[in-house]
Design an enzyme around this catalytic site. Sequence first.
Site, PDB file in Angstrom:
ATOM      1  N   CYS A   1      -2.432   7.423   5.130  1.00  0.00           N
ATOM      2  CA  CYS A   1      -1.231   6.623   5.406  1.00  0.00           C
ATOM      3  C   CYS A   1      -0.405   7.299   6.491  1.00  0.00           C
ATOM      4  CB  CYS A   1      -0.431   6.508   4.106  1.00  0.00           C
ATOM      5  SG  CYS A   1       1.249   5.884   4.286  1.00  0.00           S
TER       6      CYS A   1
ATOM      7  N   CYS B   1       5.071   2.010   8.628  1.00  0.00           N
ATOM      8  CA  CYS B   1       5.021   0.550   8.514  1.00  0.00           C
ATOM      9  C   CYS B   1       6.090  -0.015   7.578  1.00  0.00           C
ATOM     10  CB  CYS B   1       3.662   0.100   8.006  1.00  0.00           C
ATOM     11  SG  CYS B   1       2.346   1.248   8.329  1.00  0.00           S
TER      12      CYS B   1
ATOM     13  N   THR C   1       7.875   6.163   0.763  1.00  0.00           N
ATOM     14  CA  THR C   1       6.857   6.593   1.734  1.00  0.00           C
ATOM     15  C   THR C   1       7.509   7.037   3.042  1.00  0.00           C
ATOM     16  OG1 THR C   1       5.239   5.081   0.806  1.00  0.00           O
ATOM     17  CG2 THR C   1       4.857   5.798   3.065  1.00  0.00           C
TER      18      THR C   1
ATOM     19  N   GLU D   1       5.506  10.782  -0.827  1.00  0.00           N
ATOM     20  CA  GLU D   1       6.637   9.948  -1.260  1.00  0.00           C
ATOM     21  C   GLU D   1       7.765  10.773  -1.878  1.00  0.00           C
ATOM     22  OE1 GLU D   1       3.487   8.773  -1.413  1.00  0.00           O
ATOM     23  OE2 GLU D   1       3.795   6.996  -0.191  1.00  0.00           O
TER      24      GLU D   1
ATOM     25  N   HIS E   1       4.576  -6.543   4.287  1.00  0.00           N
ATOM     26  CA  HIS E   1       3.960  -5.263   3.933  1.00  0.00           C
ATOM     27  C   HIS E   1       2.555  -5.463   3.344  1.00  0.00           C
ATOM     28  CE1 HIS E   1       4.161  -1.029   3.882  1.00  0.00           C
ATOM     29  NE2 HIS E   1       4.089  -0.891   2.577  1.00  0.00           N
TER      30      HIS E   1
ATOM     31  N   TYR F   1      -2.286  -4.186   4.420  1.00  0.00           N
ATOM     32  CA  TYR F   1      -3.292  -3.446   3.663  1.00  0.00           C
ATOM     33  C   TYR F   1      -4.723  -3.772   4.080  1.00  0.00           C
ATOM     34  CZ  TYR F   1      -0.205  -0.743   0.728  1.00  0.00           C
ATOM     35  OH  TYR F   1       0.692   0.194   0.295  1.00  0.00           O
TER      36      TYR F   1
ATOM     37  N   CYS G   1      -4.517  -0.880   7.327  1.00  0.00           N
ATOM     38  CA  CYS G   1      -4.570   0.571   7.074  1.00  0.00           C
ATOM     39  C   CYS G   1      -5.636   0.938   6.051  1.00  0.00           C
ATOM     40  CB  CYS G   1      -3.202   1.090   6.656  1.00  0.00           C
ATOM     41  SG  CYS G   1      -2.675   0.647   4.995  1.00  0.00           S
TER      42      CYS G   1
ATOM     43  N   GLU H   1      -2.216   4.360  -5.087  1.00  0.00           N
ATOM     44  CA  GLU H   1      -1.471   3.778  -3.970  1.00  0.00           C
ATOM     45  C   GLU H   1      -2.056   2.413  -3.596  1.00  0.00           C
ATOM     46  OE1 GLU H   1       0.712   2.880  -0.552  1.00  0.00           O
ATOM     47  OE2 GLU H   1      -1.467   2.905  -0.638  1.00  0.00           O
TER      48      GLU H   1
HETATM   49 FE1  SF4 Z   1       0.946   3.637   4.534  1.00  0.00          FE
HETATM   50 FE2  SF4 Z   1      -0.565   1.484   4.828  1.00  0.00          FE
HETATM   51 FE3  SF4 Z   1       1.863   1.266   3.732  1.00  0.00          FE
HETATM   52 FE4  SF4 Z   1       1.531   1.806   6.365  1.00  0.00          FE
HETATM   53  S1  SF4 Z   1       0.976  -0.076   5.272  1.00  0.00           S
HETATM   54  S2  SF4 Z   1       2.988   2.759   4.971  1.00  0.00           S
HETATM   55  S3  SF4 Z   1      -0.268   3.117   6.329  1.00  0.00           S
HETATM   56  S4  SF4 Z   1       0.089   2.377   2.883  1.00  0.00           S
HETATM   57 FE    FE Z   2       2.077   1.992   0.950  1.00  0.00          FE
END
Ligand code: SF4
Ligand code: FE
Length: 481
Positions: free
Chosen positions: A98, A102, A189, A256, A291, A295, A298, A442
């Site tokens: 991560c 984002c 995060t 986190e 958000h 996923y 990433c 996560e």
């Molecule tokens: Fe992390 Fe993925 Fe969330 Fe971005 S979208 S903060 S890389 S878990």
């Molecule tokens: Fe996340």
Amino acid sequence: MMNGKEYKESLKKLKPIIYYDGEKIEDVVEHPMTKPHVNSAAMTYELAFDPLYENLMTATSHLTGKKVNRFTHIHQSKEDLVNKVKMMRMIAQKTGTCFQRCVGLDAIGATFITTYNMDKAKGTNYHQKFLKWLEYIQENDFMVAGAMTDVKGDRSLKPSKQADPDLFTHIVEKREDGIVIKGAKAHMTGMANSHEMLILPTTNLLPGDEDYAVACAIPIDAEGVFHVFGRQTNSDRRLHGDIDTGNAEYAIVGGETLTVLDNVFVPWDRVFMCGEVEFAQDYVTRFAAYHRQNYGGCKVGNADVLIGATSLIAKYNGTSKASHIKDKLIEMTHLAETMYACSLACSYEGVKMEAGSYYVNTLLANEVKLNCTRNMYEISRLAHEIAGGFIATLPHENDLKSEVTGPYIRKYFAGDAKYPTEDRIKIARLLENMSGGTALAESMHGAGSPQAMRIMIGRESNMEQKEKLAADLVNIDISKY
Ligand code: SF4
Ligand code: FE
């Protein structure tokens, strides 16, 4: 825009209070627990200067016309939404983890829309204040932590009905010059290595919860703010050696904090919601959809790394030619690309909002994340199956380095003689750390737990239309029911 080095230097100028393991972290850039997370976030800065990725990593600000890092940009087209996903997959392939930035981007995107909607309905002036703050963020290329998730206490009770009023962040005082807020935000995060946090409500709110309808921006080192940095599966391995951490440069997962807001003053020009309970749900939905879109970017980039690690292990083990191994690698790829396809779909099906920005398709964005809560577990399960049990029983890195035991570990952990044993161990550690513990939790709960997605899918599923499709085919008029 800042590059990676300038980002790290900029963090050194801040004075956040961060605790870890009972002590204060004095320098997040150098502390062994935070350093790899900083390195990962730094890639969101560094890659913006790579001509190869300029198109993905940068955009033109609709506020100033200047080139900005995409992580501070308001989406101006469907192409921007698509580029966001592609950018995330690319960075995740390079970091294997991560990169944290984002959440702030998505909080910015949601705040842009909701402040516009509030102003239109209620004659407030949140949108202009927000744009002014955003321009400041873009100009300085700051990293923003999206601070949504409250600690929530008794999950069956609304904020104002909790035994302790601070279990949801709330306004404790309204003054001439601003507001004072109290509470805590959990699972934050990237907070420890951000410059600012953008606070927004965490749940649908009802009349009576006005003090909990609060959105605002504060520096992470504002007076009254402190952070407690979380402990991850195997994170103490960072104190010992590189191989055992699996991914020493960038760590595994986000890093986190529990962020405590202990009577924090926020001036009015940084307040973007103050009591408008009827807009909380809209705000939460927008943030969550933006958000959840990510996923399939990433996590798929991370899955690319994990699939590659699994394929290498199969070679080291001498099993790569077995047809069932090949088929399992295909299955892993299929699961990953399904998530990616869904992320692209929710982006291509995006729409232009009245506020002027582009927003993803809510239903499809929720599908992305619900798939992720299953697919990442299945990908990890297959990785474990192919790799074999030694990923769970490998000795310590120091035993590999030891003159006494090292030669025996090299000898007895050997696979196909073509490959050095140390390579087999390195990849095994990477695979172990990417596919278990904190990483999987996560994938399950980041951007919302599965039930949150199911509620949204239920809301967006348009069941009446589906009933009508069935009824029309057999000449039933359901309008008469
Ligand atoms: Fe992390 Fe993925 Fe969330 Fe971005 S979208 S903060 S890389 S878990
Ligand atoms: Fe996340």
